[in-house]
Design a protein around this motif. Structure first.
Motif, PDB file in Angstrom:
ATOM      1  N   TRP A  19     -39.548  -1.735  36.215  1.00 47.07           N
ATOM      2  CA  TRP A  19     -40.631  -2.843  36.054  1.00 47.07           C
ATOM      3  C   TRP A  19     -40.183  -3.907  35.348  1.00 47.07           C
ATOM      4  O   TRP A  19     -39.474  -3.768  34.323  1.00 47.07           O
ATOM      5  CB  TRP A  19     -42.065  -2.087  35.598  1.00 47.07           C
ATOM      6  N   LYS A  21     -41.327  -7.995  33.443  1.00 50.69           N
ATOM      7  CA  LYS A  21     -42.392  -8.680  33.340  1.00 50.69           C
ATOM      8  C   LYS A  21     -41.815  -9.982  32.798  1.00 50.69           C
ATOM      9  O   LYS A  21     -40.729 -10.130  32.510  1.00 50.69           O
ATOM     10  CB  LYS A  21     -43.505  -8.220  32.156  1.00 50.69           C
ATOM     11  N   SER A  25     -44.271 -13.900  28.551  1.00 47.65           N
ATOM     12  CA  SER A  25     -45.265 -13.036  28.219  1.00 47.65           C
ATOM     13  C   SER A  25     -45.303 -12.790  26.795  1.00 47.65           C
ATOM     14  O   SER A  25     -44.346 -12.831  26.032  1.00 47.65           O
ATOM     15  CB  SER A  25     -45.297 -11.793  28.896  1.00 47.65           C
ATOM     16  N   GLY A  29     -49.447  -8.218  25.443  1.00 50.94           N
ATOM     17  CA  GLY A  29     -49.107  -7.421  26.625  1.00 50.94           C
ATOM     18  C   GLY A  29     -50.151  -7.767  27.718  1.00 50.94           C
ATOM     19  O   GLY A  29     -50.093  -6.828  28.712  1.00 50.94           O
ATOM     20  N   CYS A  31     -50.056  -9.019  30.686  1.00 54.47           N
ATOM     21  CA  CYS A  31     -49.086  -9.332  31.714  1.00 54.47           C
ATOM     22  C   CYS A  31     -49.212  -8.472  33.158  1.00 54.47           C
ATOM     23  O   CYS A  31     -49.495  -7.430  32.883  1.00 54.47           O
ATOM     24  CB  CYS A  31     -47.776  -9.458  31.017  1.00 54.47           C
ATOM     25  N   GLU A  33     -46.662  -6.689  35.683  1.00 55.78           N
ATOM     26  CA  GLU A  33     -45.397  -6.488  35.693  1.00 55.78           C
ATOM     27  C   GLU A  33     -45.182  -6.221  37.063  1.00 55.78           C
ATOM     28  O   GLU A  33     -45.961  -5.905  38.102  1.00 55.78           O
ATOM     29  CB  GLU A  33     -44.881  -5.016  35.121  1.00 55.78           C
ATOM     30  N   ASP A  45     -50.459  -3.574  35.959  1.00 54.48           N
ATOM     31  CA  ASP A  45     -51.120  -4.237  34.616  1.00 54.48           C
ATOM     32  C   ASP A  45     -50.089  -3.662  33.487  1.00 54.48           C
ATOM     33  O   ASP A  45     -50.255  -2.437  33.412  1.00 54.48           O
ATOM     34  CB  ASP A  45     -52.440  -4.126  34.381  1.00 54.48           C
ATOM     35  N   SER A  46     -49.407  -4.481  32.652  1.00 55.15           N
ATOM     36  CA  SER A  46     -48.632  -4.009  31.672  1.00 55.15           C
ATOM     37  C   SER A  46     -49.370  -3.296  30.513  1.00 55.15           C
ATOM     38  O   SER A  46     -48.967  -2.298  29.829  1.00 55.15           O
ATOM     39  CB  SER A  46     -47.919  -5.178  31.242  1.00 55.15           C
ATOM     40  N   PRO A  49     -49.789   0.839  32.159  1.00 55.74           N
ATOM     41  CA  PRO A  49     -48.615   1.235  33.090  1.00 55.74           C
ATOM     42  C   PRO A  49     -48.993   2.374  33.868  1.00 55.74           C
ATOM     43  O   PRO A  49     -48.281   2.674  34.903  1.00 55.74           O
ATOM     44  CB  PRO A  49     -47.607   1.213  32.072  1.00 55.74           C
TER      45      PRO A  49
END
Length: 73
Positions: A19, A21, A25, A29, A31, A33, A45-46, A49
């Motif tokens: 992954w 990002k 960013s 968090g 962000c 990915e 969605d970061s 995970p």
């Protein structure tokens, strides 16, 4: 190549996913990915995970990235 082959989505193999990002960013968090496997892109969605992974259309992703990088948007 058949229509099924063109529009089929290969399943993600989570054990080998790398992954990434954006380097832009923030530390918060918040962000999205991305990962690529077998010619298919996936997003998650970061902040979550272990949550859902969404297949992403490469052309649509390229258009989004190009537009997101413009300062007049």
């Amino acid at each position: 190549m058949s229509c099924e082959e063109v529009h089929s989505v290969r399943p993600l193999e989570p054990d080998i996913a790398e992954w990434r990002k954006s380097s832009f960013s923030q530390d918060g968090g918040e962000c999205v990915e991305l990962t690529w496997q077998g010619g298919q892109a996936f997003a998650r969605d970061s902040k979550n995970p272990a949550g859902p992974v969404v297949p992403v259309d490469l052309l649509g992703l390229a258009r989004f990235v190009a537009k997101a990088g413009r300062s007049d948007c």
